[in-house]
Design a protein around this motif. Structure first.
Motif, PDB file in Angstrom:
ATOM      1  N   CYS A 106     -47.223   2.156   8.407  1.00 10.59           N
ATOM      2  CA  CYS A 106     -46.099   1.221   8.555  1.00 10.59           C
ATOM      3  C   CYS A 106     -44.816   2.026   8.657  1.00 10.59           C
ATOM      4  O   CYS A 106     -44.437   2.719   7.726  1.00 10.59           O
ATOM      5  CB  CYS A 106     -46.025   0.265   7.368  1.00 10.59           C
ATOM      6  N   SER A 164     -41.694   1.015   8.949  1.00  6.88           N
ATOM      7  CA  SER A 164     -40.532   0.578   8.176  1.00  6.88           C
ATOM      8  C   SER A 164     -40.683   0.920   6.692  1.00  6.88           C
ATOM      9  O   SER A 164     -39.709   1.202   6.016  1.00  6.88           O
ATOM     10  CB  SER A 164     -40.250  -0.901   8.429  1.00  6.88           C
ATOM     11  N   ASP A 165     -41.907   0.930   6.189  1.00  5.24           N
ATOM     12  CA  ASP A 165     -42.117   1.331   4.793  1.00  5.24           C
ATOM     13  C   ASP A 165     -42.456   2.816   4.655  1.00  5.24           C
ATOM     14  O   ASP A 165     -42.639   3.304   3.547  1.00  5.24           O
ATOM     15  CB  ASP A 165     -43.238   0.504   4.153  1.00  5.24           C
ATOM     16  N   CYS A 187     -48.917  -4.632   7.912  1.00  7.73           N
ATOM     17  CA  CYS A 187     -48.529  -4.100   6.605  1.00  7.73           C
ATOM     18  C   CYS A 187     -48.496  -5.217   5.561  1.00  7.73           C
ATOM     19  O   CYS A 187     -47.792  -6.216   5.738  1.00  7.73           O
ATOM     20  CB  CYS A 187     -47.156  -3.446   6.708  1.00  7.73           C
ATOM     21  N   CYS A 216     -44.626  -5.609   4.148  1.00 15.61           N
ATOM     22  CA  CYS A 216     -43.490  -6.138   4.896  1.00 15.61           C
ATOM     23  C   CYS A 216     -43.921  -7.062   6.030  1.00 15.61           C
ATOM     24  O   CYS A 216     -43.081  -7.694   6.654  1.00 15.61           O
ATOM     25  CB  CYS A 216     -42.621  -4.996   5.431  1.00 15.61           C
TER      26      CYS A 216
HETATM   27 ZN   LIG Z   1     -44.425  -2.294   5.809  1.00 12.76          ZN
END
Ligand SMILES: [Zn+2]
Length: 647
Positions: free
Chosen positions: A131, A133-134, A152, A155
């Motif tokens: 992921c 963004s994470d 994910c 998120c």
């Molecule tokens: Zn995520």
């Protein structure tokens, strides 16, 4: 005579994730462990009981950054939530390990290094769903969706397949050894249904396990290769060794290892019953006696979780009733291996019937009569009658059964059995009618016998229940005038007849008050935080002009700029707002040097609540566009006075 060494009992709970607010689920595991630790002490063993917190990983790193703290500062500030709850629940652990302790981190590095030298850990390429963004690889067991991609779970964004360099543990080499071990030790995983689950998983084939990440910074660095951080399970599981002295107090370690019992929730069974024994085999340690995967407490038939908003706050009960009714209920209601459903009605019903009616009344009636008829000290008593003998013999039978159940971790059965004896003691009083005997002067010695018999039964029941309700058991013994606490008398040394007839007993105090359901629910409603709303579909939020007007947007002139120490993204800016000067922290250091910004003008939200970011106060926020995660500031290109309104 040769000196006899005491056998030992080493019990653990999982280390709880430090940023979680502990709820009934955490309390349950810890209460089971505590009761078994206390039982084993009274059974004459030397006991070590370990619990603690898992403090590493990306989630802590992220939560800390959001609060403007270092991960360790965050852990330090929240670890007391678990520690305070254990105090409130009368938990008697011998050591509280935190994975941020030096003894642990050093131990994990040494264990890692040993396996690396041995070849059980090797460097390779890990490919997994990532992921962006994470900045995190998804767990392997996240399923593919209909489009054949993984989403994910944190998120909700689509993940992508990414590969990175990582260290692997050679788990595949242990498949056969694990299966042979399970075969030879069918009690290694309990209950038996979970043993089957584990063996099937191993039989289906084990792949080598990626145990480091380069994307996670907050954790134990790989020795000699600090770009890699040791991933959570290899780090966390070894607390069971470092927490008992491995490599820093080897006398302690040798005394207690291997652990007799790892208590865990069934959701982390695979880590404890597959990975953990494989790590231990690789390092050459003997394996623990039992991994017991207990069930979950459900609320309204659903697993308690923060996101569902159905987490039960144990303090609602502890504040109202003390720890023992909750300890009793959780252990009495279900066998350790099964799921239970927590309802307030069920809880209150059990507390009222078992504790207030059965046990509480027995104590209360008996002590009241001892006061009224004998002034607190029972006099000369008659010899044992057939009825008296029957009660005493029943106690011996029940005691043997109760201890057998404790010994096999069937605490619910131990309590069930004990309550048959409490029922019999109540019946004994009803059959022998001391309140009638007191009216017949020639029955004085018989009356003494009956009350002594009831008091001895209470003393015995208090002794057997002490592992589960330590506070109440201690109070009961004090009321009976005992100078020792029940825990100080080993089960083997306890005698029913050891209650001294002349000893001064106290007037009863309410031990287990009856609980009124309505009052209790009203108190709970006040106590409980409002349930979290279900996450909604993302829609554009429309605000009114009035709402927009609440934002005080102003032109700011940068007077001074410098980097925030220890960060790559943050700048600390002194700004002029015409009528005042302020300090703000802005995440623009990847796009602008401090020198570049001095003398520039841009827009700032002036009436935003001040925040501490990485330990630096920020009184306002500048507006910037984001591109590829980097901030681009719209500057005013014509002259405008600082403090001018932007709208
Ligand atoms: Zn995520």
């Amino acid at each position: 005579m040769a000196k006899k060494f005491k056998p030992t009992f080493y019990v653990t709970t999982p280390i709880y994730y430090v940023n979680d607010v502990p709820h009934i689920g955490h309390a349950y595991t810890t209460i089971i462990a505590d009761s078994l630790a206390r039982y084993n002490k009274m059974a004459g063993r030397e006991v070590f009981f370990l619990t603690g917190t898992d403090e590493h990983g990306q989630k802590i790193e992220k939560a800390a950054a959001e609060k403007g703290m270092t991960p360790l500062q965050l852990a330090d500030s929240v670890v007391t939530r678990a520690q305070d709850l254990w105090k409130a629940l009368d938990i008697s652990h011998d050591f509280f390990i935190r994975t941020t302790m030096e003894i642990h981190e050093k131990g994990v590095q040494k264990l890692f290094k040993n396996l690396l030298d041995k070849g059980d850990i090797y460097k390779g390429e890990y490919e997994g769903w990532y992921c962006v963004s994470d900045e995190n690889f998804l767990a392997e067991d996240v399923p593919l969706n209909k489009e054949g991609v993984k989403v994910c779970p944190d998120c909700g964004k689509k993940a992508a397949v990414v590969s990175e360099e990582t260290y692997f543990f050679r788990l595949s080499a242990y498949q056969q050894k694990l299966l042979e071990y399970y075969e030879a030790h069918p009690q290694f995983v309990r209950p038996p249904s979970r043993m089957n689950e584990v063996a099937n998983f191993v039989r289906s084939g084990l792949r080598d396990l990626s145990i480091t990440r380069t994307t996670v910074k907050w954790g134990v660095p790989v020795p000699g290769d600090p770009a890699h951080t040791i991933y959570v399970w290899f780090d966390a599981l070894h607390n069971y060794l470092t927490g008992i002295g491995w490599d820093w107090d080897m006398t302690l370690f040798k005394k207690y290892w291997p652990a007799n019992l790892h208590l865990i929730g069934k959701d982390i069974l695979r880590f404890h019953a597959v990975f953990w024994p494989a790590f231990l085999m690789a390092s050459g340690f003997p394996l623990p006696g039992c991994v017991f995967g207990h069930g979950w407490w459900l609320k309204d038939e659903a697993k308690m979780s923060k996101s569902k908003g159905n987490v039960l706050d144990p303090y609602v009960i502890i504040d109202a009733l003390g720890p023992d009714p909750l300890r009793y209920f959780l252990l009495r209601e279900i066998p350790i291996g099964l799921d239970g459903n927590f309802s307030h009605e069920g809880f209150i019903h059990r507390v009222n019937s078992d504790l207030a009616n059965d046990f509480g009344n027995l104590v209360h009636r008996t002590l009241t009569m001892v006061q009224q008829y004998f002034g607190g000290a029972i006099g000369e008593r008659e010899d044992e009658s057939a009825d008296d003998r029957a009660l005493r013999e029943m106690f011996e039978r029940v005691k043997a059964a109760v201890l057998g159940h404790y010994e096999s971790y069937a605490v619910n059965k131990a309590l069930e059995e004990l309550w048959t004896f409490i029922g019999a003691a109540n019946k004994y009083l009803a059959d022998n009618v001391p309140w009638k005997l007191t009216k017949e002067p020639d029955k004085r010695r018989r009356l003494a016998r009956v009350l002594w018999q009831a008091a001895a039964a209470i003393r015995g029941a208090g002794h057997l229940v002490a592992p589960v309700m330590p506070g109440s058991a201690k109070k009961i013994w004090e009321l009976l005038g005992e100078t020792a606490a029940p825990f100080d008398v080993p089960f083997a040394d306890f005698r029913f007849a050891d209650l001294k007839p002349g000893q001064a007993m106290k007037a009863p105090v309410p031990l287990f008050p009856r609980v009124d359901l309505k009052e209790f629910l009203a108190a709970e409603a006040k106590h409980a935080p409002p349930a979290k709303a279900e996450p909604k579909e993302k829609t554009m939020d429309i605000i009114t002009f009035e709402e927009f007007k609440k934002l005080d947007l102003r032109v700011a002139l940068v007077l001074k700029a410098e980097r925030v120490e220890g960060t790559t993204k943050l700048l600390k800016l002194q700004i002029d707002l015409g009528t005042e000067q302020r300090q703000i922290v802005a995440g623009v250091a990847e796009t602008y040097t401090p020198e570049e910004l001095v003398g520039k003008k841009f827009t700032v939200i002036v009436n935003l609540k001040p925040a501490i970011i990485r330990g630096v106060e920020s009184q306002g926020m500048l507006l910037a566009g984001l591109t590829g995660g980097k901030a681009v500031i719209p500057f005013f290109e014509r002259d405008i006075a600082p403090g001018s309104v932007v709208q």
